[in-house]
Motif scaffolding. Structure first.
Motif, mmCIF file in Angstrom:
data_model
loop_
_atom_site.group_PDB
_atom_site.id
_atom_site.type_symbol
_atom_site.label_atom_id
_atom_site.label_comp_id
_atom_site.label_asym_id
_atom_site.label_seq_id
_atom_site.Cartn_x
_atom_site.Cartn_y
_atom_site.Cartn_z
ATOM 1 N N GLY A 95 13.395 55.007 25.983
ATOM 2 C CA GLY A 95 12.141 55.739 25.997
ATOM 3 C C GLY A 95 12.079 56.595 24.748
ATOM 4 N N ASN A 96 10.937 56.648 24.087
ATOM 5 C CA ASN A 96 10.835 57.422 22.849
ATOM 6 C C ASN A 96 11.170 58.892 23.047
ATOM 7 O OD1 ASN A 96 10.095 55.118 21.502
ATOM 8 N ND2 ASN A 96 7.926 55.634 21.352
ATOM 9 N N TYR A 122 18.413 59.166 14.966
ATOM 10 C CA TYR A 122 18.001 58.446 16.172
ATOM 11 C C TYR A 122 17.069 57.322 15.790
ATOM 12 C CZ TYR A 122 13.688 61.292 16.012
ATOM 13 O OH TYR A 122 12.513 61.905 15.644
ATOM 14 N N GLN A 123 17.045 56.308 16.617
ATOM 15 C CA GLN A 123 16.206 55.136 16.395
ATOM 16 C C GLN A 123 15.349 54.911 17.634
ATOM 17 O OE1 GLN A 123 18.360 51.711 15.093
ATOM 18 N NE2 GLN A 123 16.596 50.332 15.196
ATOM 19 N N LEU A 124 14.047 55.029 17.481
ATOM 20 C CA LEU A 124 13.152 54.875 18.613
ATOM 21 C C LEU A 124 13.152 53.431 19.089
ATOM 22 C CD1 LEU A 124 10.132 57.072 17.463
ATOM 23 C CD2 LEU A 124 12.003 57.695 19.002
ATOM 24 N N PRO A 125 13.228 53.204 20.382
ATOM 25 C CA PRO A 125 13.294 51.828 20.907
ATOM 26 C C PRO A 125 11.965 51.102 20.778
ATOM 27 C CG PRO A 125 13.184 53.410 22.703
ATOM 28 C CD PRO A 125 13.325 54.216 21.448
ATOM 29 N N GLU A 126 12.040 49.804 20.632
ATOM 30 C CA GLU A 126 10.841 48.974 20.583
ATOM 31 C C GLU A 126 10.102 49.037 21.921
ATOM 32 O OE1 GLU A 126 9.665 47.365 18.021
ATOM 33 O OE2 GLU A 126 11.341 47.711 16.636
ATOM 34 N N SER A 188 17.860 59.135 34.106
ATOM 35 C CA SER A 188 16.694 59.982 33.911
ATOM 36 C C SER A 188 15.462 59.135 33.595
ATOM 37 C CB SER A 188 16.947 60.956 32.753
ATOM 38 O OG SER A 188 15.797 61.736 32.485
ATOM 39 N N ILE A 189 14.327 59.495 34.181
ATOM 40 C CA ILE A 189 13.054 58.872 33.801
ATOM 41 C C ILE A 189 12.248 59.903 33.000
ATOM 42 C CG2 ILE A 189 13.033 57.147 35.623
ATOM 43 C CD1 ILE A 189 11.007 58.971 37.131
ATOM 44 N N TRP A 190 12.774 60.268 31.863
ATOM 45 C CA TRP A 190 12.248 61.345 31.025
ATOM 46 C C TRP A 190 10.986 60.896 30.286
ATOM 47 C CZ3 TRP A 190 14.537 66.228 30.428
ATOM 48 C CH2 TRP A 190 14.013 67.030 29.414
ATOM 49 N N GLY A 191 9.970 61.749 30.269
ATOM 50 C CA GLY A 191 8.818 61.561 29.405
ATOM 51 C C GLY A 191 8.090 60.253 29.617
#
Length: 353
Positions: A95-96, A122-126, A188-191
């Protein structure tokens, strides 16, 4: 451009995670450091690394943090670590917001403990990876009310059977003639992850989703762990988002419940004094409510939240996010969870759905 979004040297996809300015944060330096110490992976606290990269990846075969909470059925799994010589890869649930948040946690912790923070990227996921991460949720939810979040083991009927899926567990019940599914996640289900969870639940047939969790108060007079929060509007990226509220006006009319406009913040680390001044006229803050409400609105289902007010950004109280395991905090929250359970049950009993 914000310093935490500057491209890391020599890469095309890695972003530099700059530590925040601690003195301006709403938690204050002592509480903030305690908060970080219970979040940062033990391998980072124990030694230095040439580089630390946070990526999206749910990998329980990698090194599990020794700081994960024990004795909890839900929301206890934290990002794991994979060692590559003198370099460390941290794998957070895709999750971004969560990847960014955890990178800020690490960078700020290193800076506060006198260690170089420029090693953290950090690398944001696709998008495809983020969507695929919630697809293992596979339940028949036709017309059900799904209750997601925190404290579920106390909200669900005593003696019920929890069934397990990959990364989650659920229990079914009937409350005042309505089918209810209690759905908890080990991770965690964050953001933005939470928004994709709602989208997935709607795909599986859910008609209503209720999220039970914790929010921060933005009004100084609201004491933590003494009140509940609810509402049907959030600022997401500065834009107001409203949804069809499962509770209607019912929850807000109950004793001990505050209501108001919520603000979605992708990371607690970004909630400094300037952020608070910008949002002081609003009521609550957390990372999930806005994305969940937006996803429910897009899917054409109802959404509601009923949260414990766990901390206050505008005034110092003894209880904050750094000492949630204190016995008095646990005791007071247990009473609030009972109140949440009663409000949900009464809502199902007196209002046709």
């Amino acid at each position: 451009m914000r310093p935490d979004l500057v491209l890391a040297q020599g890469t095309d996809t890695a972003l530099r995670a700059a530590p925040i300015a601690v003195d301006g944060h709403t938690m204050g330096p002592d509480s903030l450091l305690r908060y970080l110490q219970i979040k940062v992976h033990h391998l980072i606290q124990e030694r230095s690394w040439h580089s630390i990269r946070v990526v999206g990846g749910y990998d329980r075969q990698a090194a599990i943090s020794q700081h994960e909470k024990t004795g909890k059925p839900f929301n206890f799994e934290r990002p794991t670590a994979e060692v590559h010589g003198h370099d460390l890869m941290i794998k957070a649930f895709p999750g971004n917001d969560y990847v960014h948040h955890y990178a800020l946690i690490i960078a700020t912790y290193l800076a506060m403990t006198g260690r170089p923070a420029d090693t953290v990227t950090y690398q944001l996921p696709e998008t495809a990876l983020c969507r695929a991460a919630v697809e293992p949720i596979d339940l028949d939810l036709a017309s059900d009310l799904v209750i997601v979040g925190w404290g579920l083991q106390y909200l669900a009927p005593a003696g019920g059977v929890w069934r397990r899926g990959p990364g989650y567990a659920w229990q079914r019940a009937v409350v005042h003639g309505r089918r209810v599914v209690y759905l908890g996640f080990r991770h965690s289900i964050w953001g933005d992850v939470a928004g994709r969870v709602v989208t997935r639940l709607a795909e599986l047939g859910a008609r209503d989703v209720v999220y039970v969790g914790k929010v921060g108060a933005l009004s100084p007079e609201i004491e933590p762990n003494a009140w509940l929060a609810t509402g049907n509007e959030s600022l997401v990226g500065g834009d107001p988002v409203e949804w069809d509220d499962f509770f209607g006006d019912f929850a807000a009319a109950q004793t001990g419940v505050h209501t108001g406009v919520h603000v979605t913040s992708p990371s607690i680390l970004l909630e400094d004094r300037d952020w608070l001044s910008e949002h002081a006229e609003h009521a609550f803050v957390d990372p999930e409510i806005g994305p969940m409400g937006a996803a429910a609105r897009q899917a054409g289902i109802r959404f509601g939240y009923l949260h414990v007010i766990s901390n206050n950004l505008a005034r110092h109280y003894p209880a904050d996010l750094s000492n949630e395991r204190h016995s008095d905090v646990i005791r007071r929250r247990a009473l609030l969870v009972d109140h949440i359970r009663d409000i949900i049950a009464n809502r199902l009993a007196i209002r046709p759905t």
